[in-house]
Design a protein around this motif. Structure first.
Motif, PDB file in Angstrom:
ATOM      1  N   LEU A 124       0.868  -1.404  -0.070  1.00 24.28           N
ATOM      2  CA  LEU A 124      -0.046  -0.166   0.086  1.00 24.28           C
ATOM      3  C   LEU A 124       0.858   1.282   0.000  1.00 24.28           C
ATOM      4  O   LEU A 124       0.340   2.318  -0.792  1.00 24.28           O
ATOM      5  N   ARG A 125       2.062   1.345   0.753  1.00 27.56           N
ATOM      6  CA  ARG A 125       2.762   2.523   0.836  1.00 27.56           C
ATOM      7  C   ARG A 125       3.593   2.767  -0.277  1.00 27.56           C
ATOM      8  O   ARG A 125       3.679   3.765  -0.819  1.00 27.56           O
ATOM      9  N   ASP A 126       4.346   1.662  -0.718  1.00 34.31           N
ATOM     10  CA  ASP A 126       5.168   1.779  -1.780  1.00 34.31           C
ATOM     11  C   ASP A 126       4.841   1.863  -3.102  1.00 34.31           C
ATOM     12  O   ASP A 126       5.503   2.272  -4.339  1.00 34.31           O
ATOM     13  N   ILE A 127       3.658   1.129  -3.370  1.00 32.50           N
ATOM     14  CA  ILE A 127       3.102   0.760  -4.838  1.00 32.50           C
ATOM     15  C   ILE A 127       1.866   1.320  -4.738  1.00 32.50           C
ATOM     16  O   ILE A 127       1.521   2.252  -5.819  1.00 32.50           O
ATOM     17  N   LEU A 161      -0.779  -5.247  -9.196  1.00 29.10           N
ATOM     18  CA  LEU A 161       0.132  -6.153  -9.349  1.00 29.10           C
ATOM     19  C   LEU A 161       1.098  -6.325 -10.922  1.00 29.10           C
ATOM     20  O   LEU A 161       2.173  -6.567 -10.806  1.00 29.10           O
ATOM     21  N   GLN A 162       0.208  -6.311 -11.741  1.00 24.54           N
ATOM     22  CA  GLN A 162       0.899  -6.315 -13.286  1.00 24.54           C
ATOM     23  C   GLN A 162       1.847  -5.077 -13.290  1.00 24.54           C
ATOM     24  O   GLN A 162       2.800  -5.396 -13.855  1.00 24.54           O
ATOM     25  N   LEU A 167       7.659  -2.799 -13.081  1.00 29.67           N
ATOM     26  CA  LEU A 167       8.495  -2.095 -12.457  1.00 29.67           C
ATOM     27  C   LEU A 167       9.725  -2.964 -11.993  1.00 29.67           C
ATOM     28  O   LEU A 167      10.957  -2.555 -12.251  1.00 29.67           O
ATOM     29  N   GLU A 168       9.500  -4.094 -11.666  1.00 33.46           N
ATOM     30  CA  GLU A 168      10.384  -5.157 -11.065  1.00 33.46           C
ATOM     31  C   GLU A 168      11.279  -5.720 -12.062  1.00 33.46           C
ATOM     32  O   GLU A 168      12.642  -5.727 -11.960  1.00 33.46           O
ATOM     33  N   LEU A 169      10.664  -6.001 -13.428  1.00 33.74           N
ATOM     34  CA  LEU A 169      11.491  -6.303 -14.479  1.00 33.74           C
ATOM     35  C   LEU A 169      12.324  -5.236 -15.105  1.00 33.74           C
ATOM     36  O   LEU A 169      13.326  -5.634 -15.399  1.00 33.74           O
TER      37      LEU A 169
END
Length: 456
Positions: A124-127, A161-162, A167-169
């Motif tokens: 919730l905080r970061d995303i 989530l998607q 972002l992670e990739l």
């Protein structure tokens, strides 16, 4: 190929894009890391998945399910089932991509790797703080669900989530392009926007159109199920037949999407469809190419041989048992077995529905007449020898009655294992059984049925 963007456009593979000009510049500046994600919400991949480059398996998002294109809430699968499907998709993907180490080597990763350790507070905080609710509500998939009855927070959060996957990739692998189906467009641009908000960098999204027939219906939906690329979900023979049975008007679109042939070759095949439709050259070429891509050359050769042999253009005895059995699954068939009764042993014929009938393909059926009841209850025939070919033809449903079968035999139009049946009273013998249990019946050139002999 001189320009990948122009090539994709010619093939009809670009539905929407963030900025094609900038994407073209990026492509010509050096290698671009791209990904397409597939959630393990089913037991395997289907032909629609062949359209995209594959890099991400949704071990986390598969636990939730994408609401895009769905009119109702998905049934949530157990973590154990999803984990099994993730591993299955990993194996399927490995048949199509080069995983050799190096800058151009493919990767398969699961978003569960970075999603599972994420706490609710961190999420919730970061995303979550980067997603305005009014924008999320405006996404087409969400809006459609709200209009049709509502959406749970579980599926509402899918787009976050998607986006986090992108972002992670981007952080882990320098991924700057996400590719997905046009029904995913809202999720794609959510990722682009998240990366811009978090890092200040610009990345790209490209949506391909959904693969549909000329009338707009999806492949697989009207035929009774998805066109799977796994041999245990759909046999190589059935897969080959799917492509072989495409209508002429479908071929230009299918060739451009699924064939790796050059533009010159594809346009030549399109010309043959227009000038010589009866030859069905484009269908045969595409069926062979895609089946070899998915199942390999050996299975493709067997599928082609079976397709020919079933219709009298090859030797049935040269087919392996697996391919023969798969081929007979696609045509009207009957089980033939010995049963005991008060009067002694008898043969029982029970008609089975074919996979082809379930897929909506054109097959013969039992009509009103003396054997109409055979379709559901079966029929028993007394005697030690197997029933006459006429009885078997009626029992499989390729003729409406025994009398019609005898008439076809008398006129010279009936075949047993590609051998013309000479007499209305002719019965198959043990030597006719392929692999000790199969008989192939044919009426004329195109109407085929199978009989499986066993005990009842």
């Amino acid at each position: 190929m001189t320009d990948i963007i122009d090539e994709l456009a010619w093939r009809g593979l670009i539905s929407q894009s963030t900025d094609l000009g900038e994407l073209r510049k990026a492509v010509y500046s050096g290698p671009v890391t791209a990904y397409g994600g597939f959630d393990p919400t089913a037991a395997g991949l289907h032909i629609g998945n062949l359209v995209l480059p594959i890099a991400l398996v949704g071990g986390a998002t598969g636990l939730i399910g994408d609401p895009s294109g769905k009119s109702a809430e998905r049934v949530l699968n157990s973590p154990e089932m999803v984990a099994g499907w993730v591993e299955r998709i990993r194996r399927e993907v490995s048949r199509f991509l080069d995983f050799s180490p190096g800058p151009a080597g493919a990767l398969v990763v699961s978003n569960l790797d970075w999603t599972q350790p994420l706490s609710a507070l961190e999420f919730l905080r970061d995303i979550g703080k980067h997603f305005p609710v009014n924008v999320m509500l405006g996404r087409e998939a969400v809006r459609a669900r709200l209009e049709s009855g509502g959406i749970s927070y579980t599926e509402f959060s899918y787009q976050i989530l998607q986006a986090n996957d992108f972002l992670e990739l981007y952080r882990r692998h320098g991924c700057t392009l996400q590719v997905g189906g046009s029904d995913q467009w809202g999720n794609l641009v959510s990722g682009v926007d998240l990366i811009r908000r978090v890092t200040g960098e610009s990345v790209h999204a490209l949506a391909t159109p959904l693969i549909t027939k000329p009338d707009g219906t999806k492949y697989g939906k009207s035929e009774g199920g998805a066109i799977w690329i796994s041999a245990d979900l759909m046999s190589p023979y059935a897969f080959y037949q799917f492509w072989l049975n495409r209508a002429d008007e479908e071929m230009p679109g299918l060739l451009r999407v699924f064939s790796f042939r050059s533009r010159v070759d594809i346009e030549a095949l399109e010309e043959q469809v227009r000038e010589q439709p009866a030859a069905r050259v484009a269908q045969r070429e595409l069926a062979a190419e895609v089946t070899e891509l998915v199942h390999g050359p050996a299975e493709t050769e067997q599928a082609i041989a079976a397709s020919r042999a079933l219709f009298g253009q090859g030797d049935l005895a040269q087919l392996d048992e697996k391919t023969l059995a798969a081929a007979l699954d696609e045509v009207p068939s009957a089980d033939l077995g010995r049963v005991s009764s008060g009067a002694g042993a008898a043969w029982h014929i029970r008609k089975q529905s074919s996979a082809a009938a379930e897929m909506g393909w054109s097959v013969a059926g039992v009509q009103a007449g003396e054997d109409a009841a055979n379709a559901s209850s079966g029929v028993s025939v007394a005697g030690e020898s197997m029933p006459p070919v006429a009885d078997l033809m009626a029992g499989t449903g390729i003729v409406p009655s025994k009398s019609a079968a005898r008439r076809v035999i008398t006129e010279g139009g009936a075949y047993l294992n590609n051998r013309r049946v000479q007499s209305p009273d002719e019965r198959p013998g043990p030597g006719d059984l392929l692999y000790g249990r199969y008989l192939v019946l044919r009426r004329g050139k195109r109407v085929v049925a199978g009989v499986r002999v066993g005990s009842s």
